[in-house]
Design an enzyme around this catalytic site. Structure first.
Site, mmCIF file in Angstrom:
data_model
loop_
_atom_site.group_PDB
_atom_site.id
_atom_site.type_symbol
_atom_site.label_atom_id
_atom_site.label_comp_id
_atom_site.label_asym_id
_atom_site.label_seq_id
_atom_site.Cartn_x
_atom_site.Cartn_y
_atom_site.Cartn_z
ATOM 1 N N ASN A 13 0.859 -1.172 -0.061
ATOM 2 C CA ASN A 13 -0.006 -0.080 -0.236
ATOM 3 C C ASN A 13 0.793 1.156 0.036
ATOM 4 O O ASN A 13 1.638 1.626 0.760
ATOM 5 C CB ASN A 13 -0.823 -0.103 1.242
ATOM 6 C CG ASN A 13 -1.742 1.333 1.390
ATOM 7 O OD1 ASN A 13 -1.780 2.172 0.475
ATOM 8 N ND2 ASN A 13 -2.372 1.365 2.660
ATOM 9 N N TRP A 14 1.066 2.023 -1.116
ATOM 10 C CA TRP A 14 2.022 3.048 -1.299
ATOM 11 C C TRP A 14 1.409 3.946 -0.514
ATOM 12 O O TRP A 14 2.028 5.236 -0.425
ATOM 13 C CB TRP A 14 2.160 3.303 -2.776
ATOM 14 C CG TRP A 14 2.740 2.028 -3.435
ATOM 15 C CD1 TRP A 14 3.437 1.140 -3.078
ATOM 16 C CD2 TRP A 14 3.333 2.237 -4.908
ATOM 17 N NE1 TRP A 14 3.869 0.180 -3.928
ATOM 18 C CE2 TRP A 14 4.074 1.046 -5.140
ATOM 19 C CE3 TRP A 14 3.355 3.081 -5.905
ATOM 20 C CZ2 TRP A 14 4.615 0.701 -6.382
ATOM 21 C CZ3 TRP A 14 3.838 2.920 -7.190
ATOM 22 C CH2 TRP A 14 4.504 1.733 -7.297
ATOM 23 N N GLY A 176 2.709 2.222 10.951
ATOM 24 C CA GLY A 176 3.437 3.364 10.620
ATOM 25 C C GLY A 176 4.113 3.797 11.830
ATOM 26 O O GLY A 176 4.727 4.570 11.880
ATOM 27 N N GLY A 237 2.967 -1.088 4.241
ATOM 28 C CA GLY A 237 3.185 0.116 3.699
ATOM 29 C C GLY A 237 4.538 0.857 3.610
ATOM 30 O O GLY A 237 5.141 0.483 2.487
ATOM 31 N N GLY A 238 5.170 1.237 4.545
ATOM 32 C CA GLY A 238 6.597 1.730 4.592
ATOM 33 C C GLY A 238 7.417 0.845 3.667
ATOM 34 O O GLY A 238 8.219 1.224 2.897
HETATM 35 P P1 13P Z 1 3.086 0.362 7.523
HETATM 36 O O1 13P Z 1 3.715 -0.966 7.155
HETATM 37 O O2 13P Z 1 3.842 1.461 7.179
HETATM 38 O O3 13P Z 1 2.972 0.143 9.225
HETATM 39 O O4 13P Z 1 1.650 0.523 7.140
HETATM 40 C C1 13P Z 1 0.685 -0.568 6.858
HETATM 41 C C2 13P Z 1 -0.456 -0.307 6.269
HETATM 42 O O5 13P Z 1 -1.319 0.580 6.873
HETATM 43 C C3 13P Z 1 -0.835 -0.936 4.968
HETATM 44 O O6 13P Z 1 -2.036 -0.558 4.646
#
Ligand code: 13P
Length: 255
Positions: A13-14, A176, A237-238
């Site tokens: 998920n960018w 995050g 995400g990250g």
């Molecule tokens: P992170 O991997 O940055 O914690 O984000 C997770 C997320 O919200 C994926 O949708």
């Protein structure tokens, strides 16, 4: 994940990252990593990157997803994008109900339900995100919150339609923050989600459903999380913004 029963799905998920040029570059770096992988690979990109992502991913098997869609087919909703519009440009997937939508953009369980309905009606498949906040976990109501979010989101979704839905369990406190749920915590909730699907639909449907974990999943903790029987992949995400890290997670899911 339970090998032989389900195939893991690793989705990046960018969020609000990457320009068109960066999209083409990142996907070209992910392509060789996804080739021959033992899991499905997906990227959930901003609306403005969708064309570039579809073009860059062509022929690779990498799936391209949007991050949201509106519940109406069309109309006076300035700034919104409908599921029909996504289907029209060849997108087959969309995220719905991400906690950042719930937290910053007034998304509720009811609007999530409406968006899921709209996406399914337009022929899209959905990654449906649910998860508790830190406060809710500390109050000991994680199971209840996740069950409530899931039940409402799936209101009116048939046993046939649920085949087009992936559930992503994303504890809000782990997103995050660098604070990952332990593999045991992720497994516990993912197993509860599967049990609820069995109750709402049937055992066969529940066993076939893909349930991802998301929240600070990265190259170092992916192995442990993905080893769990009910964790069928990740929504990342990250760590999905750098091909090398994303590649390690794809490898973990392919073992
Ligand atoms: P992170 O991997 O940055 O914690 O984000 C997770 C997320 O919200 C994926 O949708």
């Amino acid at each position: 994940m339970k090998k032989g029963v389900r195939k893991a799905v690793i989705a990046g998920n960018w969020k609000m990252n990457k320009t068109v040029g960066e999209t083409a570059r990142l996907i070209s770096e992910i392509k060789p990593l996804a080739e021959g992988a033992g899991c499905d690979v997906m990227v959930c990109v901003p609306f403005t990157d969708i064309f570039a992502a579809l073009e860059a991913a062509r022929g690779s098997g990498i799936k391209v997803s949007a991050q949201n869609c509106h519940w109406a087919e069309s109309g006076a909703f300035t700034g919104e994008i409908s599921a029909e519009m996504l289907a029209d440009i060849g997108v087959e997937w969309t995220l719905i109900g991400h906690s950042e939508r719930r937290q910053y953009f007034g998304e509720t369980n009811i609007t999530v339900q409406k968006r899921v309905r709209a996406a399914l009606n337009a022929g899209l498949s959905v990654i449906l995100c649910i998860g508790e906040t830190l406060d809710e976990r500390e109050q000991g109501i994680t199971s209840e919150i996740c069950a409530l979010q899931l039940k409402i989101a799936l209101g009116g979704v048939s046993a046939e339609e649920i085949k087009r839905i992936i559930i992503a369990y994303e504890p809000v406190w782990a997103i995050g923050t660098g604070k990952t749920a332990t593999a045991a915590q992720a497994e516990e909730v993912c197993a509860e989600i599967r049990a609820l699907l069995a109750k709402l639909y049937n055992t066969e449907t529940a066993e076939a459903s893909v349930i991802q974990y998301g929240g600070s999943m990265n190259a170092s903790n992916a192995d442990e999380l993905l080893d769990k029987e009910n964790v069928d992949g990740g929504l990342i995400g990250g760590a999905s913004l750098k091909a090398a890290d994303f590649g390690v997670i794809i490898k973990s899911a392919s073992r």
